[in-house]
Design a protein around this motif. Structure first.
Motif, mmCIF file in Angstrom:
data_model
loop_
_atom_site.group_PDB
_atom_site.id
_atom_site.type_symbol
_atom_site.label_atom_id
_atom_site.label_comp_id
_atom_site.label_asym_id
_atom_site.label_seq_id
_atom_site.Cartn_x
_atom_site.Cartn_y
_atom_site.Cartn_z
ATOM 1 N N GLY A 78 0.822 -1.211 0.000
ATOM 2 C CA GLY A 78 0.000 0.000 0.000
ATOM 3 C C GLY A 78 0.846 1.247 0.000
ATOM 4 O O GLY A 78 0.351 2.340 0.289
ATOM 5 N N THR A 161 2.436 -3.421 -3.364
ATOM 6 C CA THR A 161 0.982 -3.440 -3.502
ATOM 7 C C THR A 161 0.426 -4.781 -3.076
ATOM 8 O O THR A 161 1.088 -5.817 -3.255
ATOM 9 C CB THR A 161 0.577 -3.122 -4.964
ATOM 10 O OG1 THR A 161 -0.729 -3.646 -5.222
ATOM 11 C CG2 THR A 161 1.524 -3.731 -5.978
ATOM 12 N N HIS A 218 2.251 9.437 -0.685
ATOM 13 C CA HIS A 218 1.601 9.205 -1.981
ATOM 14 C C HIS A 218 2.588 9.448 -3.113
ATOM 15 O O HIS A 218 3.652 10.039 -2.919
ATOM 16 C CB HIS A 218 0.357 10.084 -2.168
ATOM 17 C CG HIS A 218 0.641 11.564 -2.206
ATOM 18 N ND1 HIS A 218 0.598 12.356 -1.085
ATOM 19 C CD2 HIS A 218 0.963 12.394 -3.237
ATOM 20 C CE1 HIS A 218 0.889 13.612 -1.423
ATOM 21 N NE2 HIS A 218 1.112 13.656 -2.722
ATOM 22 N N TYR A 256 -6.879 12.899 -6.267
ATOM 23 C CA TYR A 256 -6.344 11.710 -5.606
ATOM 24 C C TYR A 256 -7.292 10.530 -5.793
ATOM 25 O O TYR A 256 -8.497 10.688 -5.918
ATOM 26 C CB TYR A 256 -6.177 11.967 -4.093
ATOM 27 C CG TYR A 256 -5.320 13.167 -3.773
ATOM 28 C CD1 TYR A 256 -3.962 13.025 -3.520
ATOM 29 C CD2 TYR A 256 -5.874 14.447 -3.732
ATOM 30 C CE1 TYR A 256 -3.165 14.132 -3.238
ATOM 31 C CE2 TYR A 256 -5.089 15.561 -3.458
ATOM 32 C CZ TYR A 256 -3.735 15.398 -3.211
ATOM 33 O OH TYR A 256 -2.959 16.495 -2.945
ATOM 34 N N ARG A 258 -7.269 6.021 -4.541
ATOM 35 C CA ARG A 258 -6.514 4.884 -4.019
ATOM 36 C C ARG A 258 -6.690 3.716 -4.978
ATOM 37 O O ARG A 258 -7.809 3.380 -5.361
ATOM 38 C CB ARG A 258 -6.986 4.523 -2.610
ATOM 39 C CG ARG A 258 -5.930 3.754 -1.819
ATOM 40 C CD ARG A 258 -6.269 3.640 -0.354
ATOM 41 N NE ARG A 258 -6.122 4.877 0.389
ATOM 42 C CZ ARG A 258 -4.976 5.359 0.860
ATOM 43 N NH1 ARG A 258 -3.840 4.716 0.635
ATOM 44 N NH2 ARG A 258 -4.958 6.488 1.548
ATOM 45 N N GLY A 262 -3.853 -0.555 -2.661
ATOM 46 C CA GLY A 262 -3.753 0.223 -1.433
ATOM 47 C C GLY A 262 -2.912 1.476 -1.502
ATOM 48 O O GLY A 262 -2.846 2.237 -0.532
ATOM 49 N N LEU A 264 -1.890 5.260 -2.407
ATOM 50 C CA LEU A 264 -2.561 6.516 -2.727
ATOM 51 C C LEU A 264 -1.872 7.144 -3.937
ATOM 52 O O LEU A 264 -0.683 7.457 -3.894
ATOM 53 C CB LEU A 264 -2.510 7.472 -1.534
ATOM 54 C CG LEU A 264 -3.237 8.810 -1.726
ATOM 55 C CD1 LEU A 264 -4.718 8.621 -2.037
ATOM 56 C CD2 LEU A 264 -3.064 9.692 -0.484
#
Length: 316
Positions: A78, A161, A218, A256, A258, A262, A264
């Motif tokens: 993530g 990920t 992110h 933005y 997701r 997971g 961002l």
């Protein structure tokens, strides 16, 4: 889905600890330019510091929220696991020596027939350097570094990920990356830009990452302009994702979402850039606030710890 392509990484944003340590490492050791000192618009008692090449061009911008007393995070799925900076060809020897001089522990690894120097910043963020010919050289000279060795910008990133195949599908089918190949646990994709253009997806899943100092918040991808940005919003929605409204970040507009693994993701516009509120040759010297925070400047400056760009002394 129509074919739409991002040029690659616009910026990468991380959470770190003490702001002066952050400046000393990225400006002092890595020789990046502090192109903007501002605050986190959602938490104005915290700096938002931007580092990049001489102009802070998209594809070169590493940004930080330094929280002096923050808990360490955990790097895991993530998140962006490793941020890759690119230097000119033949420059890795210089960097190996420079990092050793500053007592930075370095590991050499190979991926896809390329050599990388891997190391961590003072707050545990994982970084690596790779030498490539593509992409313009940085003209920002600091502490004796010349354009022949200076960091040009991003080489790319390693993504961690929980759904590697879905993340790869998003990069290919929605963001317009091209699959280059697979080697061991890594799948490589490439965009059409000349910086921040290579993304490696780790196909092994690990523990879920926990946000905190030493982790990436992110990763942002490039949109050409506001019209392109609005197209991206529709395009991402059509791809089955839930993009936010467009947010004004002063130096670019942002949206933005997701992804399924997971991480961002952000899409950010190339313009207007960092010289919109101060002269290009003075960027990063003063605390710049957006108009709506200017009335609170006194209170904000009282909270923020003082920082300065300086040559870092090597510990004896």
């Amino acid at each position: 889905m129509g074919t739409k392509q991002t040029a690659g990484i616009h910026h990468i944003t991380a959470i770190v600890g003490d702001p002066q340590q952050n400046v000393d490492f990225y400006a002092g050791v890595l020789g990046l330019r502090l192109v903007k000192r501002t605050v986190n618009f959602d938490d104005p008692g915290t700096y938002h510091l931007y580092f990049g090449n001489e102009g802070g061009k998209p594809g070169t911008i590493m940004t930080f929220f330094p929280w002096p007393n923050s808990y360490p995070g955990r790097i895991g799925t993530g998140q962006v696991g490793v941020t890759t900076f690119v230097v000119p060809e033949q420059a890795l020897d210089f960097w190996e020596k420079r990092l050793a001089k500053f007592r930075v522990s370095v590991q050499k690894v190979n991926r896809f027939n390329e050599s990388f120097l891997q190391f961590e910043d003072p707050h545990g963020l994982r970084l690596e350097l790779v030498a490539r010919s593509e992409g313009p050289k940085s003209e920002w000279a600091f502490d004796g570094m010349t354009p022949d060795v200076a960091v040009k910008g991003f080489g790319g990133a390693i993504l961690l990920t929980s759904s590697p195949q879905q993340t790869a599908q998003l990069l290919e089918q929605v963001l317009g990356f091209e699959k280059v190949g697979q080697e061991g646990q890594y799948l490589r994709l490439r965009s059409n830009g000349d910086l921040g253009n290579i993304v490696d997806i780790d196909l092994h899943t690990s523990n879920r990452g926990l946000m905190g100092a030493g982790t990436i918040h992110h990763i942002a991808w490039r949109a050409k302009d506001d019209e392109d940005h609005r197209d991206w919003q529709s395009h991402i929605r059509a791809g089955g994702y839930q993009p936010t409204d467009i947010v004004d970040r002063q130096y670019f507009n942002a949206l933005y979402f997701r992804e399924w693994g997971g991480i961002l993701f952000e899409i950010a516009t190339d313009p207007p850039g960092f010289d919109r509120d101060e002269p290009a040759d003075k960027m990063g010297e003063q605390l710049m606030l957006p108009p709506w925070l200017e009335p609170a400047r006194g209170q904000i400056e009282e909270i923020l710890l003082p920082i300065k760009v300086r040559q870092v002394e090597v510990e004896q």
